[in-house]
Design a protein around this motif. Structure first.
Motif, PDB file in Angstrom:
ATOM      1  N   ALA A  55      -4.293 112.150-120.826  1.00 32.72           N
ATOM      2  CA  ALA A  55      -3.198 111.460-120.158  1.00 32.72           C
ATOM      3  C   ALA A  55      -2.591 112.375-119.106  1.00 32.72           C
ATOM      4  N   GLN A  56      -2.033 111.737-118.101  1.00 30.35           N
ATOM      5  CA  GLN A  56      -1.282 112.463-117.091  1.00 30.35           C
ATOM      6  C   GLN A  56      -0.189 111.547-116.561  1.00 30.35           C
ATOM      7  N   GLN A  57       0.803 112.140-115.967  1.00 32.74           N
ATOM      8  CA  GLN A  57       1.890 111.365-115.389  1.00 32.74           C
ATOM      9  C   GLN A  57       1.919 111.651-113.897  1.00 32.74           C
ATOM     10  N   ALA A  58       1.775 110.594-113.120  1.00 30.26           N
ATOM     11  CA  ALA A  58       1.759 110.728-111.662  1.00 30.26           C
ATOM     12  C   ALA A  58       3.141 111.139-111.150  1.00 30.26           C
ATOM     13  N   GLU A  59       3.182 111.522-109.912  1.00 31.49           N
ATOM     14  CA  GLU A  59       4.444 111.961-109.288  1.00 31.49           C
ATOM     15  C   GLU A  59       5.540 110.901-109.426  1.00 31.49           C
ATOM     16  N   ASP A  60       5.169 109.620-109.318  1.00 34.54           N
ATOM     17  CA  ASP A  60       6.161 108.546-109.433  1.00 34.54           C
ATOM     18  C   ASP A  60       6.492 108.187-110.878  1.00 34.54           C
ATOM     19  N   GLY A  61       5.867 108.886-111.839  1.00 36.58           N
ATOM     20  CA  GLY A  61       6.139 108.654-113.252  1.00 36.58           C
ATOM     21  C   GLY A  61       5.144 107.759-113.956  1.00 36.58           C
ATOM     22  N   THR A  62       4.263 107.105-113.194  1.00 40.04           N
ATOM     23  CA  THR A  62       3.245 106.255-113.802  1.00 40.04           C
ATOM     24  C   THR A  62       2.411 107.067-114.784  1.00 40.04           C
ATOM     25  N   LEU A  63       2.170 106.502-115.957  1.00 42.96           N
ATOM     26  CA  LEU A  63       1.306 107.147-116.943  1.00 42.96           C
ATOM     27  C   LEU A  63      -0.123 106.637-116.760  1.00 42.96           C
ATOM     28  N   VAL A  64      -1.064 107.540-116.726  1.00 41.09           N
ATOM     29  CA  VAL A  64      -2.481 107.190-116.665  1.00 41.09           C
ATOM     30  C   VAL A  64      -3.116 107.774-117.912  1.00 41.09           C
ATOM     31  N   VAL A  65      -3.722 106.896-118.709  1.00 43.17           N
ATOM     32  CA  VAL A  65      -4.241 107.264-120.018  1.00 43.17           C
ATOM     33  C   VAL A  65      -5.692 106.845-120.118  1.00 43.17           C
ATOM     34  N   GLY A  66      -6.534 107.716-120.656  1.00 42.69           N
ATOM     35  CA  GLY A  66      -7.950 107.384-120.782  1.00 42.69           C
ATOM     36  C   GLY A  66      -8.545 107.875-122.081  1.00 42.69           C
ATOM     37  N   GLY A  67      -9.706 107.319-122.397  1.00 42.28           N
ATOM     38  CA  GLY A  67     -10.437 107.704-123.597  1.00 42.28           C
ATOM     39  C   GLY A  67     -10.995 106.489-124.293  1.00 42.28           C
ATOM     40  N   GLU A  68     -11.219 106.612-125.578  1.00 41.21           N
ATOM     41  CA  GLU A  68     -11.723 105.497-126.365  1.00 41.21           C
ATOM     42  C   GLU A  68     -11.756 105.890-127.830  1.00 41.21           C
ATOM     43  N   GLU A  69     -11.785 104.861-128.676  1.00 42.40           N
ATOM     44  CA  GLU A  69     -11.951 105.101-130.101  1.00 42.40           C
ATOM     45  C   GLU A  69     -13.425 105.410-130.336  1.00 42.40           C
ATOM     46  N   LEU A  70     -13.716 106.403-131.124  1.00 42.63           N
ATOM     47  CA  LEU A  70     -15.101 106.820-131.331  1.00 42.63           C
ATOM     48  C   LEU A  70     -15.709 106.136-132.546  1.00 42.63           C
ATOM     49  N   GLU A  71     -15.777 104.813-132.500  1.00 41.45           N
ATOM     50  CA  GLU A  71     -16.368 104.110-133.630  1.00 41.45           C
ATOM     51  C   GLU A  71     -17.859 104.388-133.729  1.00 41.45           C
ATOM     52  N   ASP A  72     -18.533 104.486-132.606  1.00 43.21           N
ATOM     53  CA  ASP A  72     -19.952 104.808-132.563  1.00 43.21           C
ATOM     54  C   ASP A  72     -20.263 105.252-131.138  1.00 43.21           C
ATOM     55  N   VAL A  73     -20.430 106.545-130.944  1.00 46.31           N
ATOM     56  CA  VAL A  73     -20.636 107.105-129.600  1.00 46.31           C
ATOM     57  C   VAL A  73     -21.828 106.447-128.904  1.00 46.31           C
ATOM     58  N   GLU A  74     -22.834 106.077-129.638  1.00 47.07           N
ATOM     59  CA  GLU A  74     -24.015 105.462-129.016  1.00 47.07           C
ATOM     60  C   GLU A  74     -23.676 104.139-128.329  1.00 47.07           C
ATOM     61  N   LEU A  75     -22.626 103.447-128.772  1.00 45.94           N
ATOM     62  CA  LEU A  75     -22.206 102.206-128.115  1.00 45.94           C
ATOM     63  C   LEU A  75     -21.662 102.464-126.708  1.00 45.94           C
ATOM     64  N   LEU A  76     -21.270 103.702-126.441  1.00 46.91           N
ATOM     65  CA  LEU A  76     -20.689 104.063-125.149  1.00 46.91           C
ATOM     66  C   LEU A  76     -21.730 104.558-124.155  1.00 46.91           C
ATOM     67  N   ARG A  77     -22.962 104.739-124.590  1.00 46.97           N
ATOM     68  CA  ARG A  77     -23.999 105.334-123.739  1.00 46.97           C
ATOM     69  C   ARG A  77     -24.751 104.260-122.956  1.00 46.97           C
ATOM     70  N   HIS A  78     -24.153 103.870-121.842  1.00 44.93           N
ATOM     71  CA  HIS A  78     -24.782 102.925-120.917  1.00 44.93           C
ATOM     72  C   HIS A  78     -24.112 103.088-119.554  1.00 44.93           C
ATOM     73  N   TRP A  79     -24.578 102.353-118.575  1.00 46.16           N
ATOM     74  CA  TRP A  79     -24.089 102.506-117.202  1.00 46.16           C
ATOM     75  C   TRP A  79     -23.202 101.345-116.744  1.00 46.16           C
ATOM     76  N   ARG A  80     -22.802 100.458-117.658  1.00 49.00           N
ATOM     77  CA  ARG A  80     -21.949  99.322-117.283  1.00 49.00           C
ATOM     78  C   ARG A  80     -20.477  99.712-117.412  1.00 49.00           C
ATOM     79  N   GLU A  81     -19.676  99.335-116.432  1.00 53.73           N
ATOM     80  CA  GLU A  81     -18.246  99.644-116.447  1.00 53.73           C
ATOM     81  C   GLU A  81     -17.486  98.501-117.119  1.00 53.73           C
ATOM     82  N   ASP A  82     -17.718  98.320-118.413  1.00 52.66           N
ATOM     83  CA  ASP A  82     -17.094  97.246-119.185  1.00 52.66           C
ATOM     84  C   ASP A  82     -15.749  97.697-119.747  1.00 52.66           C
ATOM     85  N   THR A  83     -14.711  96.896-119.527  1.00 57.14           N
ATOM     86  CA  THR A  83     -13.442  97.153-120.180  1.00 57.14           C
ATOM     87  C   THR A  83     -13.561  96.620-121.608  1.00 57.14           C
TER      88      THR A  83
END
Length: 167
Positions: A55-83
């Motif tokens: 996470a980081q907080q931008a100059e204007d205060g906006t919070l930007v948060v990233g990551g994921e729950e690691l239920e199964d790392v292999e499910l994350l290994r692909h090239w599609r940008e799926d939310t």
């Protein structure tokens, strides 16, 4: 096709050097105090679980948060940008417990990082193509490692000095 998906396998000889690693991100409104002033919760980028959440907080205060729950790392290994709804909700809970703030999410997205199968960046000649030099697979740490690798590649290409660690 591989070329259309952003998959580096489209490069032929580079196939197998990188794998996709899906990451979730959201932006939330700046937290405010009772007077309406922006509350600074983070003075710098922060992360947990060896960098899986960040996470980081931008100059204007906006919070930007990233990551994921690691239920199964292999499910994350692909090239599609799926939310992924489950991971987005998990991140909201993570930021609640980490910063004690209920995020008002204004944007959600996903991105794919290039990683190597063993987790170590690739720097050097592409297998089977000794005159093609590649570096990548930072898995999100390229801002630091990229500068170091860039210097190593410049020396390798410039004067043939191979300082790239082999182990």
């Amino acid at each position: 096709t591989a070329q259309d998906s952003g998959d580096p396998a489209a490069l032929g000889a580079a196939e197998g050097l990188l794998t996709g690693a899906l990451r979730q991100v959201f932006a939330a409104e700046a937290p405010r105090d009772e007077r309406g002033d922006v509350v600074r919760l983070l003075s710098h980028v922060t992360w947990s679980r060896s960098g899986w959440d960040y996470a980081q907080q931008a100059e204007d205060g906006t919070l930007v948060v990233g990551g994921e729950e690691l239920e199964d790392v292999e499910l994350l290994r692909h090239w599609r940008e799926d939310t992924v709804e489950r991971d987005q909700r998990w991140l909201e809970q993570w930021i609640r417990s980490t910063l004690a703030v209920d995020p008002v999410v204004v944007a959600r997205w996903a991105g794919v990082l290039g990683q190597t199968p063993d987790g170590f960046p690739f720097v050097g000649p592409v297998p089977g193509r000794p005159r093609v030099i590649a570096c990548g697979g930072w898995g999100g740490a390229g801002n630091v490692l990229g500068f170091v690798a860039g210097e190593l590649v410049a020396r390798l290409v410039g004067d043939g000095e191979d300082l790239v660690p082999s182990e």
